[in-house]
Scaffold this motif. Structure first.
Motif, mmCIF file in Angstrom:
data_model
loop_
_atom_site.group_PDB
_atom_site.id
_atom_site.type_symbol
_atom_site.label_atom_id
_atom_site.label_comp_id
_atom_site.label_asym_id
_atom_site.label_seq_id
_atom_site.Cartn_x
_atom_site.Cartn_y
_atom_site.Cartn_z
ATOM 1 N N GLY A 15 81.200 27.791 61.365
ATOM 2 C CA GLY A 15 80.198 28.751 60.912
ATOM 3 C C GLY A 15 79.683 29.643 62.012
ATOM 4 O O GLY A 15 79.299 30.799 61.750
ATOM 5 N N THR A 16 79.646 29.110 63.236
ATOM 6 C CA THR A 16 79.177 29.924 64.362
ATOM 7 C C THR A 16 80.336 30.499 65.160
ATOM 8 O O THR A 16 80.232 31.617 65.685
ATOM 9 C CB THR A 16 78.290 29.071 65.279
ATOM 10 O OG1 THR A 16 79.024 27.936 65.729
ATOM 11 C CG2 THR A 16 77.047 28.613 64.533
ATOM 12 N N GLU A 17 81.414 29.766 65.273
ATOM 13 C CA GLU A 17 82.551 30.220 66.073
ATOM 14 C C GLU A 17 83.422 31.225 65.327
ATOM 15 O O GLU A 17 83.988 32.135 65.920
ATOM 16 C CB GLU A 17 83.403 29.023 66.494
ATOM 17 C CG GLU A 17 82.658 27.961 67.275
ATOM 18 C CD GLU A 17 82.326 28.409 68.678
ATOM 19 O OE1 GLU A 17 82.944 29.386 69.160
ATOM 20 O OE2 GLU A 17 81.440 27.792 69.291
ATOM 21 N N LEU A 18 83.534 31.073 64.026
ATOM 22 C CA LEU A 18 84.450 31.907 63.241
ATOM 23 C C LEU A 18 83.712 32.631 62.116
ATOM 24 O O LEU A 18 84.222 32.747 61.006
ATOM 25 C CB LEU A 18 85.577 31.027 62.662
ATOM 26 C CG LEU A 18 86.409 30.232 63.669
ATOM 27 C CD1 LEU A 18 87.395 29.330 62.938
ATOM 28 C CD2 LEU A 18 87.151 31.162 64.611
ATOM 29 N N TRP A 19 82.499 33.123 62.412
ATOM 30 C CA TRP A 19 81.677 33.740 61.379
ATOM 31 C C TRP A 19 82.302 34.982 60.774
ATOM 32 O O TRP A 19 81.993 35.354 59.641
ATOM 33 C CB TRP A 19 80.303 34.077 61.960
ATOM 34 C CG TRP A 19 80.369 35.055 63.109
ATOM 35 C CD1 TRP A 19 80.521 34.770 64.410
ATOM 36 C CD2 TRP A 19 80.292 36.471 62.996
ATOM 37 N NE1 TRP A 19 80.551 35.905 65.174
ATOM 38 C CE2 TRP A 19 80.418 36.981 64.313
ATOM 39 C CE3 TRP A 19 80.132 37.379 61.937
ATOM 40 C CZ2 TRP A 19 80.376 38.348 64.584
ATOM 41 C CZ3 TRP A 19 80.095 38.719 62.215
ATOM 42 C CH2 TRP A 19 80.223 39.207 63.527
ATOM 43 N N ASP A 20 83.195 35.627 61.531
ATOM 44 C CA ASP A 20 83.803 36.867 61.044
ATOM 45 C C ASP A 20 85.291 36.700 60.707
ATOM 46 O O ASP A 20 86.008 37.688 60.602
ATOM 47 C CB ASP A 20 83.650 37.965 62.101
ATOM 48 C CG ASP A 20 84.271 37.558 63.437
ATOM 49 O OD1 ASP A 20 84.544 36.353 63.609
ATOM 50 O OD2 ASP A 20 84.483 38.442 64.282
ATOM 51 N N GLN A 21 85.770 35.441 60.517
ATOM 52 C CA GLN A 21 87.194 35.189 60.260
ATOM 53 C C GLN A 21 87.420 34.589 58.869
ATOM 54 O O GLN A 21 88.187 33.657 58.684
ATOM 55 C CB GLN A 21 87.744 34.240 61.335
ATOM 56 C CG GLN A 21 87.659 34.773 62.742
ATOM 57 C CD GLN A 21 88.490 36.025 62.917
ATOM 58 O OE1 GLN A 21 89.606 36.117 62.392
ATOM 59 N NE2 GLN A 21 87.950 37.003 63.644
ATOM 60 N N PHE A 22 86.741 35.157 57.901
ATOM 61 C CA PHE A 22 86.836 34.615 56.540
ATOM 62 C C PHE A 22 88.268 34.677 56.015
ATOM 63 O O PHE A 22 88.794 33.698 55.479
ATOM 64 C CB PHE A 22 85.895 35.396 55.622
ATOM 65 C CG PHE A 22 85.878 34.886 54.208
ATOM 66 C CD1 PHE A 22 85.100 33.811 53.844
ATOM 67 C CD2 PHE A 22 86.659 35.501 53.225
ATOM 68 C CE1 PHE A 22 85.093 33.343 52.537
ATOM 69 C CE2 PHE A 22 86.656 35.044 51.927
ATOM 70 C CZ PHE A 22 85.865 33.962 51.580
ATOM 71 N N HIS A 217 72.572 35.308 55.691
ATOM 72 C CA HIS A 217 74.009 35.217 55.481
ATOM 73 C C HIS A 217 74.708 34.619 56.703
ATOM 74 O O HIS A 217 75.522 33.686 56.570
ATOM 75 C CB HIS A 217 74.570 36.614 55.178
ATOM 76 C CG HIS A 217 76.064 36.651 55.031
ATOM 77 N ND1 HIS A 217 76.714 36.264 53.880
ATOM 78 C CD2 HIS A 217 77.044 37.038 55.916
ATOM 79 C CE1 HIS A 217 78.025 36.395 54.038
ATOM 80 N NE2 HIS A 217 78.256 36.877 55.270
ATOM 81 N N TYR A 218 74.388 35.162 57.882
ATOM 82 C CA TYR A 218 75.116 34.737 59.073
ATOM 83 C C TYR A 218 74.526 33.498 59.756
ATOM 84 O O TYR A 218 75.206 32.891 60.591
ATOM 85 C CB TYR A 218 75.183 35.882 60.084
ATOM 86 C CG TYR A 218 76.096 36.995 59.631
ATOM 87 C CD1 TYR A 218 77.470 36.804 59.569
ATOM 88 C CD2 TYR A 218 75.571 38.226 59.248
ATOM 89 C CE1 TYR A 218 78.308 37.816 59.149
ATOM 90 C CE2 TYR A 218 76.409 39.244 58.824
ATOM 91 C CZ TYR A 218 77.781 39.028 58.775
ATOM 92 O OH TYR A 218 78.618 40.037 58.354
ATOM 93 N N HIS A 219 73.328 33.128 59.398
ATOM 94 C CA HIS A 219 72.710 31.975 60.050
ATOM 95 C C HIS A 219 72.469 30.803 59.093
ATOM 96 O O HIS A 219 72.129 29.710 59.561
ATOM 97 C CB HIS A 219 71.380 32.375 60.704
ATOM 98 C CG HIS A 219 71.546 33.309 61.859
ATOM 99 N ND1 HIS A 219 71.681 34.673 61.692
ATOM 100 C CD2 HIS A 219 71.623 33.083 63.200
ATOM 101 C CE1 HIS A 219 71.826 35.250 62.876
ATOM 102 N NE2 HIS A 219 71.785 34.313 63.816
ATOM 103 N N LYS A 220 72.632 31.067 57.800
ATOM 104 C CA LYS A 220 72.414 29.977 56.846
ATOM 105 C C LYS A 220 73.609 29.795 55.902
ATOM 106 O O LYS A 220 74.231 28.743 55.876
ATOM 107 C CB LYS A 220 71.139 30.231 56.041
ATOM 108 C CG LYS A 220 69.872 30.137 56.871
ATOM 109 C CD LYS A 220 68.638 30.340 56.003
ATOM 110 C CE LYS A 220 67.359 30.231 56.830
ATOM 111 N NZ LYS A 220 66.142 30.421 56.003
#
Length: 561
Positions: A15-22, A217-220
């Motif tokens: 969730g923190t390392e790959l937040w933009d690799q959906f 969205h990005y933190h929860k």
């Protein structure tokens, strides 16, 4: 230190390392599930190989097992060892079947169910991720829309204010018109300014909401969803590893049983005793007769020369004085009739004395065991009948009478058979004692005597002798074969020993006599010969030296003993 560093390296959060690799995570997890299904198929094919191997082992064992029970299989250690080894092959096949069952039950089926579950879970998680992305896109669109509206309203308010200011400084306009236009311009400017202020407030409100949505969205949302996807992926990997361990365990668990089967095969191989088997051959084929004795010297100057036979021989001394018999077996003539051999005599009189004794002893031993079983069954039925009489509620004693009568009849027949065989055994022992000189009986055991021809075998197939009762069926048909063409001679032979043909179909001969060979030895130890047109029959192959006619003279094929 290395352990802490390694532990920190292993602790990651998608969730923190790959937040933009959906998109990449979606592709990776899909490939992982494909691998899970591929591994499931691999294990199933592995189990099929075990099953096919077990099937082939069982088929091979069944192919080489004796079709029916034979005395040789239990008589010789090498036959018994091979049969036992084939049985152990069945145990080996069973172990491989157990491996296949473990692979199918504990690995393949479980992985199949898990693959369906994890596919459904992955679909749900990525649907949640897409909904979160769609919400962010909607929030961003609302922010952009409010921003553009605020920008438009601000520009319009600025232009209205400029128009109002220009109207105030214009001196070329009539005072009344100027006052009226100025008032109207100020109203428009105020209205545009108010609209711009409202758009600004709406934009700031939308911007605040977007920032809140983006932060959530990005933190929860994304960390929770991606963490669940990461946990799903780790469960999938762990399940694959567990399946690999179970597959290895299933095969490893069978190794002790396989080792025991192989150890048993080793023990079976160690049980083979060559000396025991060679003694069994002696026990199976020796006749109990004495070999021929020394021949007396011949006086060629005597006109009436007669050959004599050693007193230690089992042969009859009246070879030359025996009247030739015209009666031959029907199949000794060349005929197209299909005849069946009669059954062997019940008293085993067709066998040599020693073989007859052993055959009868084995039969008596078997009958004794059957009598013991029948007596035990009779006693059990009598006791049960007595219990039923005392307690009618347990059963009807009269219902046991048919079975009890059947057992009695069977026991009576076995006892009668036992008495007959005991009488025949006494006769065989007497004949064996009479055939062996006293010095030979005390010098060697009966088991050490063998016939010179070595061709006697117990219940040999294709025996060229009918039983007395069966051969008499053809007595009236002798004339039907007397006129047939005799078989042509294929060579000559010379007798090495005198032989007295005591059974129908055999031919007596003197030592050194020349005879015509009609039919070669077919593997049963007998050769068909002819003395003249009326005297023809079988003689032991080991008693003669055969000279067959070939393309280039005579070929010697006889055996010397």
């Amino acid at each position: 230190m290395d352990g802490r560093r390694r532990g920190s390296d292993m602790s990651v959060n998608w969730g923190t390392e790959l937040w933009d690799q959906f998109e990449n995570l979606e592709k990776h997890t899909g490939w992982g599930i494909d691998f899970l299904e591929k591994y499931t198929k691999f294990v199933k094919e592995r189990a099929d190989i075990e099953l096919n191997y077990a099937k082939q082992i069982r088929s091979l064992s069944k192919k080489y097992l004796p079709k029916r029970s034979r005395e040789d299989d239990s008589r010789y250690t090498w036959c018994a060892a091979f049969s036992a080894t084939l049985g152990k092959l069945g145990d080996l096949a069973a172990r491989h079947e157990e491996v296949a069952d473990d692979l199918n039950g504990n690995v393949t089926d479980d992985l199949g169910r898990f693959a369906q579950e994890i596919k459904a879970e992955r679909k749900s998680l990525f649907q949640d991720g897409r909904r979160a992305q769609q919400h962010m896109e909607t929030s961003w669109k609302q922010l952009e829309s409010s921003k553009r509206r605020f920008e438009r309203d601000s520009k319009e308010a600025e232009r209205a204010q400029l128009a109002c200011n220009k109207m105030d400084v214009d001196n070329n306009v009539d005072a009344n018109d100027k006052q009226r236009c100025s008032f109207k311009a100020r109203q428009v400017a105020q209205q545009k300014s108010q609209t711009a202020q409202e758009s600004k407030e709406e934009y700031l409100k939308t911007l605040k909401q977007f920032n809140q949505d983006q932060h959530e969205h990005y933190h929860k949302l994304v960390p929770v969803i991606y963490q669940r996807i990461q946990e799903m992926e780790e469960r999938r990997i762990e399940r694959v590893a567990s399946a690999m361990r179970l597959s290895a365990t299933a095969e490893k668990k069978s190794l002790p049983d396989l080792a025991r089967c192989l150890d048993a095969m080793m023990d079976i191989a160690q049980s083979v005793r060559p000396q025991t088997d060679t003694r069994s051959v002696v026990s199976a084929f020796k006749s109990g007769f004495e070999p021929p004795g020394d021949l007396d010297p011949e006086d060629f100057g005597c006109a009436s020369m007669r050959r004599s036979v050693s007193e230690s021989s089992y042969l009859d001394h009246r070879v030359e004085g025996r009247r030739p018999s015209k009666k031959l077996w029907p199949f000794l003539r060349k005929t197209k009739l299909s005849l069946k051999l009669g059954p062997a005599p019940s008293d085993c009189s067709h066998l040599p004395a020693e073989q007859r004794r052993k055959k009868l002893e084995n039969r008596i031993h078997r009958i004794g065991r059957e009598i013991l079983r029948e007596r035990e069954q009779r006693e059990a039925l009598v006791k049960m009948k007595a219990v039923y009489r005392q307690n009618p509620g347990l059963g009807d004693g009269a219902a046991l009478e048919p079975r009890l009568d059947e057992v009695r009849r069977s026991l009576h027949g076995l006892e009668e058979e036992l008495r007959n065989n005991q009488a025949w055994l006494a006769e065989a022992r007497h004949a064996l004692s009479a055939a062996c000189p006293p010095s030979s009986r005390f010098a060697t055991s009966p088991d050490s005597r063998e016939s010179p021809d070595g061709s006697y075998a117990e219940e040999r197939e294709g025996e060229v002798r009918f039983s007395k009762s069966r051969s008499s069926d053809f007595d009236d048909d002798d004339d039907d074969f007397e006129d047939e063409e005799p078989l042509p001679s294929i060579g000559t032979c010379k007798s090495l020993y005198p032989f007295q043909g005591q059974n129908e179909g055999t031919l007596s001969m003197c030592e050194g006599e020349l005879l015509n060979v009609v039919e070669e030895d077919k593997g049963d130890g007998w050769t068909r010969v002819r003395r003249n047109a009326e005297q023809e029959g079988y003689v032991p192959t080991s008693y003669i030296q055969v000279l067959l006619v070939a393309d280039k003279g005579l070929v010697q094929t006889g055996r010397m003993v």
